[in-house]
Scaffold this motif. Structure first.
Motif, PDB file in Angstrom:
ATOM      1  N   LYS A 181      10.276   1.925   7.419  1.00  9.21           N
ATOM      2  CA  LYS A 181      10.782   1.115   6.312  1.00  9.21           C
ATOM      3  C   LYS A 181      10.435   1.721   4.962  1.00  9.21           C
ATOM      4  CE  LYS A 181      10.819  -3.310   8.729  1.00  9.21           C
ATOM      5  NZ  LYS A 181      10.281  -4.685   8.793  1.00  9.21           N
ATOM      6  N   ASP A 182       9.223   2.248   4.835  1.00  3.54           N
ATOM      7  CA  ASP A 182       8.811   2.830   3.553  1.00  3.54           C
ATOM      8  C   ASP A 182       9.628   4.076   3.199  1.00  3.54           C
ATOM      9  OD1 ASP A 182       6.952   0.867   3.171  1.00  3.54           O
ATOM     10  OD2 ASP A 182       5.253   2.034   3.916  1.00  3.54           O
ATOM     11  N   LEU A 183       9.977   4.865   4.202  1.00  4.60           N
ATOM     12  CA  LEU A 183      10.739   6.099   3.965  1.00  4.60           C
ATOM     13  C   LEU A 183      12.240   5.902   4.170  1.00  4.60           C
ATOM     14  CD1 LEU A 183       8.486   8.805   5.703  1.00  4.60           C
ATOM     15  CD2 LEU A 183       8.487   8.084   3.309  1.00  4.60           C
ATOM     16  N   ASN A 184      12.631   4.728   4.664  1.00  3.43           N
ATOM     17  CA  ASN A 184      14.040   4.434   4.968  1.00  3.43           C
ATOM     18  C   ASN A 184      14.601   5.431   5.988  1.00  3.43           C
ATOM     19  OD1 ASN A 184      16.376   2.874   4.705  1.00  3.43           O
ATOM     20  ND2 ASN A 184      17.229   4.230   3.141  1.00  3.43           N
ATOM     21  N   VAL A 185      13.847   5.636   7.048  1.00  5.11           N
ATOM     22  CA  VAL A 185      14.238   6.540   8.147  1.00  5.11           C
ATOM     23  C   VAL A 185      14.244   5.702   9.429  1.00  5.11           C
ATOM     24  CG1 VAL A 185      13.608   8.591   9.486  1.00  5.11           C
ATOM     25  CG2 VAL A 185      13.232   8.548   7.013  1.00  5.11           C
ATOM     26  N   PRO A 186      15.273   5.836  10.273  1.00 11.14           N
ATOM     27  CA  PRO A 186      15.316   5.051  11.519  1.00 11.14           C
ATOM     28  C   PRO A 186      14.051   5.206  12.349  1.00 11.14           C
ATOM     29  CG  PRO A 186      17.426   6.111  11.159  1.00 11.14           C
ATOM     30  CD  PRO A 186      16.504   6.650  10.102  1.00 11.14           C
ATOM     31  N   TRP A 187      13.650   4.115  12.975  1.00  2.00           N
ATOM     32  CA  TRP A 187      12.404   4.087  13.734  1.00  2.00           C
ATOM     33  C   TRP A 187      12.362   5.154  14.817  1.00  2.00           C
ATOM     34  CZ3 TRP A 187      11.351   3.343  18.900  1.00  2.00           C
ATOM     35  CH2 TRP A 187      10.019   3.063  19.232  1.00  2.00           C
ATOM     36  N   HIS A 188      13.473   5.367  15.526  1.00  2.00           N
ATOM     37  CA  HIS A 188      13.477   6.307  16.648  1.00  2.00           C
ATOM     38  C   HIS A 188      13.415   7.772  16.209  1.00  2.00           C
ATOM     39  CE1 HIS A 188      17.694   5.433  15.513  1.00  2.00           C
ATOM     40  NE2 HIS A 188      17.924   6.702  15.782  1.00  2.00           N
ATOM     41  N   LYS A 189      13.460   8.019  14.906  1.00  2.00           N
ATOM     42  CA  LYS A 189      13.378   9.402  14.402  1.00  2.00           C
ATOM     43  C   LYS A 189      12.013   9.730  13.803  1.00  2.00           C
ATOM     44  CE  LYS A 189      18.299  10.035  13.334  1.00  2.00           C
ATOM     45  NZ  LYS A 189      19.279  10.411  12.287  1.00  2.00           N
ATOM     46  N   ILE A 190      11.134   8.752  13.715  1.00  2.00           N
ATOM     47  CA  ILE A 190       9.839   8.953  13.064  1.00  2.00           C
ATOM     48  C   ILE A 190       8.942   9.874  13.904  1.00  2.00           C
ATOM     49  CG2 ILE A 190       7.720   7.805  12.308  1.00  2.00           C
ATOM     50  CD1 ILE A 190      10.053   7.338  10.460  1.00  2.00           C
ATOM     51  N   THR A 191       8.394  10.881  13.243  1.00  2.00           N
ATOM     52  CA  THR A 191       7.478  11.834  13.886  1.00  2.00           C
ATOM     53  C   THR A 191       6.210  11.952  13.038  1.00  2.00           C
ATOM     54  OG1 THR A 191       8.414  13.732  12.695  1.00  2.00           O
ATOM     55  CG2 THR A 191       9.444  13.135  14.808  1.00  2.00           C
ATOM     56  N   VAL A 192       5.304  12.808  13.467  1.00  2.00           N
ATOM     57  CA  VAL A 192       4.075  13.044  12.699  1.00  2.00           C
ATOM     58  C   VAL A 192       4.409  13.593  11.320  1.00  2.00           C
ATOM     59  CG1 VAL A 192       1.927  14.346  12.628  1.00  2.00           C
ATOM     60  CG2 VAL A 192       2.732  13.422  14.810  1.00  2.00           C
ATOM     61  N   GLU A 193       5.448  14.395  11.226  1.00  2.00           N
ATOM     62  CA  GLU A 193       5.838  14.967   9.933  1.00  2.00           C
ATOM     63  C   GLU A 193       6.228  13.871   8.943  1.00  2.00           C
ATOM     64  OE1 GLU A 193       5.466  18.102   9.040  1.00  2.00           O
ATOM     65  OE2 GLU A 193       4.579  18.397  11.037  1.00  2.00           O
ATOM     66  N   HIS A 194       6.836  12.827   9.424  1.00  6.54           N
ATOM     67  CA  HIS A 194       7.181  11.718   8.539  1.00  6.54           C
ATOM     68  C   HIS A 194       5.918  10.993   8.062  1.00  6.54           C
ATOM     69  CE1 HIS A 194      11.158  12.145  10.607  1.00  6.54           C
ATOM     70  NE2 HIS A 194      11.579  11.934   9.380  1.00  6.54           N
ATOM     71  N   PHE A 195       4.924  10.894   8.927  1.00  8.76           N
ATOM     72  CA  PHE A 195       3.646  10.289   8.514  1.00  8.76           C
ATOM     73  C   PHE A 195       3.004  11.120   7.402  1.00  8.76           C
ATOM     74  CE2 PHE A 195       4.116   7.599  12.083  1.00  8.76           C
ATOM     75  CZ  PHE A 195       3.197   6.565  11.978  1.00  8.76           C
ATOM     76  N   LYS A 196       3.088  12.435   7.515  1.00  4.76           N
ATOM     77  CA  LYS A 196       2.528  13.312   6.477  1.00  4.76           C
ATOM     78  C   LYS A 196       3.273  13.127   5.156  1.00  4.76           C
ATOM     79  CE  LYS A 196       0.951  16.848   9.754  1.00  4.76           C
ATOM     80  NZ  LYS A 196       1.100  18.251  10.232  1.00  4.76           N
ATOM     81  N   GLU A 197       4.587  13.008   5.252  1.00  7.95           N
ATOM     82  CA  GLU A 197       5.394  12.766   4.049  1.00  7.95           C
ATOM     83  C   GLU A 197       5.037  11.420   3.434  1.00  7.95           C
ATOM     84  OE1 GLU A 197      10.089  12.098   2.786  1.00  7.95           O
ATOM     85  OE2 GLU A 197       9.576  12.781   4.811  1.00  7.95           O
ATOM     86  N   TRP A 198       4.857  10.431   4.288  1.00  6.45           N
ATOM     87  CA  TRP A 198       4.471   9.082   3.847  1.00  6.45           C
ATOM     88  C   TRP A 198       3.142   9.132   3.088  1.00  6.45           C
ATOM     89  CZ3 TRP A 198       0.328   5.927   5.450  1.00  6.45           C
ATOM     90  CH2 TRP A 198       0.438   4.570   5.135  1.00  6.45           C
ATOM     91  N   GLU A 199       2.195   9.915   3.583  1.00  9.92           N
ATOM     92  CA  GLU A 199       0.888  10.047   2.929  1.00  9.92           C
ATOM     93  C   GLU A 199       1.027  10.757   1.589  1.00  9.92           C
ATOM     94  OE1 GLU A 199      -3.584  11.417   4.272  1.00  9.92           O
ATOM     95  OE2 GLU A 199      -1.910  12.687   4.860  1.00  9.92           O
ATOM     96  N   ARG A 200       1.849  11.793   1.526  1.00 15.73           N
ATOM     97  CA  ARG A 200       2.038  12.538   0.269  1.00 15.73           C
ATOM     98  C   ARG A 200       2.649  11.653  -0.816  1.00 15.73           C
ATOM     99  NH1 ARG A 200       3.813  16.682   3.797  1.00 15.73           N
ATOM    100  NH2 ARG A 200       5.998  16.136   3.357  1.00 15.73           N
ATOM    101  N   LYS A 201       3.466  10.717  -0.417  1.00 19.29           N
ATOM    102  CA  LYS A 201       4.125   9.847  -1.398  1.00 19.29           C
ATOM    103  C   LYS A 201       3.217   8.715  -1.877  1.00 19.29           C
ATOM    104  CE  LYS A 201       8.916  10.791  -0.220  1.00 19.29           C
ATOM    105  NZ  LYS A 201      10.239  10.231   0.155  1.00 19.29           N
ATOM    106  N   GLY A 202       2.031   8.631  -1.303  1.00 19.37           N
ATOM    107  CA  GLY A 202       1.034   7.697  -1.819  1.00 19.37           C
ATOM    108  C   GLY A 202       1.190   6.249  -1.414  1.00 19.37           C
ATOM    109  N   PHE A 203       1.784   5.974  -0.272  1.00 22.84           N
ATOM    110  CA  PHE A 203       1.889   4.590   0.184  1.00 22.84           C
ATOM    111  C   PHE A 203       0.510   4.065   0.584  1.00 22.84           C
ATOM    112  CE2 PHE A 203       6.256   6.040   0.810  1.00 22.84           C
ATOM    113  CZ  PHE A 203       6.966   4.975   0.270  1.00 22.84           C
TER     114      PHE A 203
END
Length: 293
Positions: A241-263
């Motif tokens: 939801k925070d990155l607006n990316v479908p749930w079934h596509k979420i990977t570790v790389e998305h978590f890293k991006e999420w952290e970089r964006k400061g959520f």
């Protein structure tokens, strides 16, 4: 008494004026008396008398009256305003809770819908047993004709072909034709291959879960045992939801991006208990996720 030049007294006219004056006096006294009887004494009904409204301080003209009525919303208008606010708040909440990638309608899934395939065919006395191929074709026909069946949308997607219009699964996510076509292919049963594949998938999932936990939680507050942790899928939902990316596509790389964006990261003890509604929603996200686009 007044006399005319002819000498005749003007008696009728004087009597008429006197009668008129007398009637007027009697009417006025009677009207005053009736008005006094109809009025409620202020002293007796004092507690029911409220302050006069401001608009009664002077008499309004027709134009002013219309403007005043338009300026004060009627009861129905007030209700409409409240309804509009409620709809706006509901729409805002719906947008906030929107699941990325869910663009189709959510349909009811009834796993109890199954065909009644008879083992024999033919006329009475001349029946023969159906082949496996014939029974399989009957089963496919049943799936295509019954929208409530679990696999109905998969067959619709497959029948459309690679260039067909989008097809959505029962959770509202678009299906990937190539993944569905590969799922449709018959596969031979190989126990050792299946077991090895499962072991590799479990090991990969545990490794990814550990990395996600270290990123998603504040330092030192991640669950110690991610192997038995039930919150991994819900962490992915939050990142989705925070990155607006479908749930079934979420990977570790998305978590890293999420952290970089400061959520904002989760704290210890969060994402451990879930409501029945949240669990049902998660089952929908997970069901058939590997066949989505």
């Amino acid at each position: 008494m007044v006399s005319l030049p002819s000498g005749e007294p003007v008696v009728a006219e004087s009597n008429g004026q006197a009668a008129s004056a007398s009637n007027t006096k009697d009417f006025g006294s009677t009207g005053t008396k009736r008005k006094a009887e109809d009025e409620t004494p202020v002293e007796k009904d004092k507690e029911n008398v409220g302050p006069p409204p401001a608009y009664k301080s002077r008499k309004l003209g027709v134009g002013e009256k219309l403007m005043a009525e338009e300026a004060i919303p009627a009861g129905d208008d007030k209700e409409n305003i409240q309804d509009s606010k409620a709809v706006a708040e509901e729409a805002t909440e719906e947008n906030r809770e929107h699941t990325p990638g869910r663009d189709g309608p959510i349909k009811e899934e009834r796993r109890s819908v199954t065909p009644d395939i008879k083992p024999f065919k033919g006329e009475p006395g001349k029946k023969v047993r159906k082949t496996a191929y014939e029974k399989n074709e009957e089963y496919k026909k049943f799936i295509r004709e019954n929208e409530d069946h679990t696999f109905h949308e998969l067959y619709v997607c497959f029948d459309k072909g690679p260039n067909g219009s989008p097809t959505y699964d029962k959770s509202g996510f678009q299906l990937d034709y190539h993944k569905v076509a590969d799922w449709m292919k018959p596969k031979g049963y190989n126990k050792s291959r299946i077991v090895n594949g499962m072991e590799k998938a479990i090991a990969r999932a545990q490794s990814e879960s550990q990395q996600m936990a270290e990123i998603f939680f504040e330092k030192g507050e991640a669950p110690a045992d991610t192997k038995n942790c039930r919150g991994t899928d819900y962490w992915k939902d939050r990142v989705s939801k925070d990155l607006n990316v479908p749930w079934h596509k979420i990977t570790v790389e998305h978590f890293k991006e999420w952290e970089r964006k400061g959520f904002k990261k989760a704290r210890k003890g969060e994402y451990e208990d879930f409501t029945e509604e949240e669990r049902k929603r998660m089952l929908r996200l997970m069901s058939g996720a590997s066949l989505r686009k």
